[in-house]
Design a protein around this motif. Structure first.
Motif, PDB file in Angstrom:
ATOM      1  N   TYR A 199      30.888  46.660  43.929  1.00 50.27           N
ATOM      2  CA  TYR A 199      32.099  47.080  44.801  1.00 50.27           C
ATOM      3  C   TYR A 199      33.321  46.368  44.208  1.00 50.27           C
ATOM      4  CZ  TYR A 199      28.527  48.971  47.662  1.00 50.27           C
ATOM      5  OH  TYR A 199      27.299  49.621  48.008  1.00 50.27           O
ATOM      6  N   ASN A 200      33.599  46.778  42.987  1.00 53.49           N
ATOM      7  CA  ASN A 200      34.867  46.120  42.364  1.00 53.49           C
ATOM      8  C   ASN A 200      35.238  47.525  41.308  1.00 53.49           C
ATOM      9  OD1 ASN A 200      35.383  43.386  43.407  1.00 53.49           O
ATOM     10  ND2 ASN A 200      33.229  43.060  42.562  1.00 53.49           N
ATOM     11  N   ASP A 201      36.429  47.249  40.650  1.00 53.15           N
ATOM     12  CA  ASP A 201      36.817  48.052  39.705  1.00 53.15           C
ATOM     13  C   ASP A 201      36.109  47.775  38.470  1.00 53.15           C
ATOM     14  OD1 ASP A 201      38.771  48.679  41.551  1.00 53.15           O
ATOM     15  OD2 ASP A 201      40.489  47.736  40.458  1.00 53.15           O
ATOM     16  N   PHE A 202      35.788  48.921  37.567  1.00 55.20           N
ATOM     17  CA  PHE A 202      35.356  48.919  36.495  1.00 55.20           C
ATOM     18  C   PHE A 202      36.393  49.086  35.210  1.00 55.20           C
ATOM     19  CE2 PHE A 202      30.880  49.747  37.499  1.00 55.20           C
ATOM     20  CZ  PHE A 202      30.347  48.412  36.850  1.00 55.20           C
ATOM     21  N   GLU A 203      36.690  48.461  34.253  1.00 59.93           N
ATOM     22  CA  GLU A 203      37.474  48.780  33.092  1.00 59.93           C
ATOM     23  C   GLU A 203      36.644  49.345  32.135  1.00 59.93           C
ATOM     24  OE1 GLU A 203      40.640  48.421  33.172  1.00 59.93           O
ATOM     25  OE2 GLU A 203      40.511  47.548  35.350  1.00 59.93           O
ATOM     26  N   VAL A 204      37.022  50.587  31.869  1.00 58.99           N
ATOM     27  CA  VAL A 204      36.281  51.242  30.795  1.00 58.99           C
ATOM     28  C   VAL A 204      36.842  51.554  29.576  1.00 58.99           C
ATOM     29  CG1 VAL A 204      35.072  53.749  30.438  1.00 58.99           C
ATOM     30  CG2 VAL A 204      35.489  52.673  32.907  1.00 58.99           C
ATOM     31  N   THR A 205      36.338  51.658  28.351  1.00 58.42           N
ATOM     32  CA  THR A 205      36.885  51.596  27.172  1.00 58.42           C
ATOM     33  C   THR A 205      36.016  52.684  26.455  1.00 58.42           C
ATOM     34  OG1 THR A 205      37.665  49.444  26.988  1.00 58.42           O
ATOM     35  CG2 THR A 205      37.230  50.652  24.746  1.00 58.42           C
ATOM     36  N   ILE A 206      36.621  53.634  25.843  1.00 62.56           N
ATOM     37  CA  ILE A 206      35.946  54.611  25.032  1.00 62.56           C
ATOM     38  C   ILE A 206      36.070  54.283  23.660  1.00 62.56           C
ATOM     39  CG2 ILE A 206      36.024  57.083  24.472  1.00 62.56           C
ATOM     40  CD1 ILE A 206      36.790  57.864  27.330  1.00 62.56           C
ATOM     41  N   ASP A 236      37.582  51.232  42.771  1.00 62.97           N
ATOM     42  CA  ASP A 236      36.660  51.266  43.795  1.00 62.97           C
ATOM     43  C   ASP A 236      37.338  51.183  45.229  1.00 62.97           C
ATOM     44  OD1 ASP A 236      33.794  51.303  44.748  1.00 62.97           O
ATOM     45  OD2 ASP A 236      34.481  49.590  45.598  1.00 62.97           O
ATOM     46  N   ASP A 237      36.956  52.294  46.159  1.00 62.25           N
ATOM     47  CA  ASP A 237      37.367  52.107  47.525  1.00 62.25           C
ATOM     48  C   ASP A 237      36.048  51.929  48.393  1.00 62.25           C
ATOM     49  OD1 ASP A 237      35.953  54.525  47.514  1.00 62.25           O
ATOM     50  OD2 ASP A 237      37.695  55.715  47.890  1.00 62.25           O
ATOM     51  N   ARG A 238      34.951  51.411  47.893  1.00 70.29           N
ATOM     52  CA  ARG A 238      33.660  51.031  48.610  1.00 70.29           C
ATOM     53  C   ARG A 238      32.749  52.350  48.675  1.00 70.29           C
ATOM     54  NH1 ARG A 238      33.281  45.869  48.796  1.00 70.29           N
ATOM     55  NH2 ARG A 238      31.295  46.177  50.254  1.00 70.29           N
ATOM     56  N   GLU A 239      33.345  53.440  48.449  1.00 68.11           N
ATOM     57  CA  GLU A 239      32.585  54.706  48.763  1.00 68.11           C
ATOM     58  C   GLU A 239      32.451  55.559  47.209  1.00 68.11           C
ATOM     59  OE1 GLU A 239      34.265  57.155  51.652  1.00 68.11           O
ATOM     60  OE2 GLU A 239      33.833  55.570  53.511  1.00 68.11           O
ATOM     61  N   GLN A 240      33.478  55.475  46.430  1.00 69.18           N
ATOM     62  CA  GLN A 240      33.151  56.215  45.213  1.00 69.18           C
ATOM     63  C   GLN A 240      34.406  55.638  44.387  1.00 69.18           C
ATOM     64  OE1 GLN A 240      34.307  60.026  45.604  1.00 69.18           O
ATOM     65  NE2 GLN A 240      36.370  59.724  46.041  1.00 69.18           N
ATOM     66  N   TRP A 241      34.354  55.682  43.156  1.00 69.27           N
ATOM     67  CA  TRP A 241      35.329  55.413  42.152  1.00 69.27           C
ATOM     68  C   TRP A 241      36.108  56.690  41.740  1.00 69.27           C
ATOM     69  CZ3 TRP A 241      30.362  53.302  40.750  1.00 69.27           C
ATOM     70  CH2 TRP A 241      30.120  52.062  40.725  1.00 69.27           C
ATOM     71  N   THR A 242      37.394  56.279  41.554  1.00 65.45           N
ATOM     72  CA  THR A 242      38.461  57.267  41.128  1.00 65.45           C
ATOM     73  C   THR A 242      39.143  56.773  39.912  1.00 65.45           C
ATOM     74  OG1 THR A 242      40.399  56.201  42.476  1.00 65.45           O
ATOM     75  CG2 THR A 242      39.165  58.109  43.431  1.00 65.45           C
ATOM     76  N   ARG A 243      39.424  57.665  38.965  1.00 63.90           N
ATOM     77  CA  ARG A 243      39.895  57.389  37.764  1.00 63.90           C
ATOM     78  C   ARG A 243      41.333  57.334  37.681  1.00 63.90           C
ATOM     79  NH1 ARG A 243      41.333  60.129  33.180  1.00 63.90           N
ATOM     80  NH2 ARG A 243      40.722  62.181  34.340  1.00 63.90           N
ATOM     81  N   SER A 244      41.915  56.179  37.000  1.00 59.51           N
ATOM     82  CA  SER A 244      43.257  55.968  36.653  1.00 59.51           C
ATOM     83  C   SER A 244      43.701  56.836  35.564  1.00 59.51           C
ATOM     84  CB  SER A 244      43.590  54.354  36.531  1.00 59.51           C
ATOM     85  OG  SER A 244      43.048  53.944  35.347  1.00 59.51           O
ATOM     86  N   PRO A 245      45.059  57.000  35.141  1.00 58.67           N
ATOM     87  CA  PRO A 245      45.284  57.639  33.913  1.00 58.67           C
ATOM     88  C   PRO A 245      44.828  57.009  32.672  1.00 58.67           C
ATOM     89  CG  PRO A 245      47.214  57.560  35.638  1.00 58.67           C
ATOM     90  CD  PRO A 245      45.976  56.650  36.276  1.00 58.67           C
ATOM     91  N   LEU A 246      44.557  57.609  31.575  1.00 56.32           N
ATOM     92  CA  LEU A 246      44.354  57.065  30.336  1.00 56.32           C
ATOM     93  C   LEU A 246      45.425  56.390  29.838  1.00 56.32           C
ATOM     94  CD1 LEU A 246      42.030  60.058  28.667  1.00 56.32           C
ATOM     95  CD2 LEU A 246      41.321  57.857  29.409  1.00 56.32           C
TER      96      LEU A 246
END
Length: 223
Positions: free
Chosen positions: A173-180, A196-206
């Motif tokens: 229940y925290n943010d994930f930093e994603v690297t491609i 994370d909003d404790r129900e789902q993750w939403t993606r920030s801009p690339l």
């Protein structure tokens, strides 16, 4: 005269050390010994640890509490952070900062095994399209080819969708930093945050990865 001063000085030193002992706490070497004994006794020597540090601050006011990363020897991805009172760990296994919940290392270990199982399920869902690797607060995605904008967008949508299907099981229940990462940019092509909003993750801009090979030159040109 000196024969009188020396005993007085020693006695004064004793009083000072006695008064300060509760703020000094167990030595790190003894803390390490106690932790090793505890893990061998309660986990049959399946676990190891690293990053052992004293966690003494204004909130805890207990110099015997240490922070530590504990992990499975055979599967290091099964890991968890804990704050332990390593002076009393062999007698009282309840985590001092979570005493109200009566949580123990065993509880954290079982939760970490469930997270690992959920992560493996996510990896299986997303392969063979691309490889995904989890760290504590990071996700690395490795592609076999340099994607087109449409392909990249499709990858991102599928990745976020699958992760959200396993949101509860992943127990993160925290943010994930994603690297491609791509063959042309093996250290990092683009990044984004899964918020994370404790129900789902939403993606920030690339964003362009800081590890992109030409990042500094592009930043200089833009600024």
């Amino acid at each position: 005269m000196k024969y009188i001063i020396i005993p007085i000085a020693l006695y004064a030193l004793f009083l000072i050390l006695s008064g300060c002992s509760k703020y000094i706490g167990i030595t790190k070497s003894q803390a390490k010994k106690n932790l090793i004994a505890y893990l061998e006794r309660d986990f049959e020597d399946d676990l190891a640890f690293k990053n052992l540090n004293r966690f003494f601050n204004a909130a805890t006011m207990n110099p015997d509490i240490f922070s530590v990363l504990i992990y499975n020897k055979e599967i290091p991805e099964i890991e968890f952070y804990a704050h332990l009172n390593l002076k009393t760990i062999l007698d009282d296994t309840v985590l001092p900062l979570q005493a109200g919940e009566q949580l123990t290392c065993q509880d954290l270990y079982q939760a970490s095994k469930k997270r690992y199982k959920a992560r493996q399920a996510v990896i299986k869902e997303l392969q063979p399209d691309f490889d995904i690797h989890f760290n504590y607060k990071e996700i690395n995605i490795s592609l076999n080819t340099q994607p087109t904008p449409d392909a990249l967008n499709s990858i991102l949508q599928r990745c976020v969708s699958i992760l959200n299907q396993y949101h509860k099981a992943l127990d993160h229940y925290n943010d994930f930093e994603v690297t491609i990462k791509t063959p042309e940019q093996p250290k990092g092509f683009v990044t984004f945050t899964l918020e994370d909003d404790r129900e789902q993750w939403t993606r920030s801009p690339l964003q362009l990865s800081n590890n992109y090979s030409n990042y500094k030159n592009l930043k200089h040109q833009l600024t």
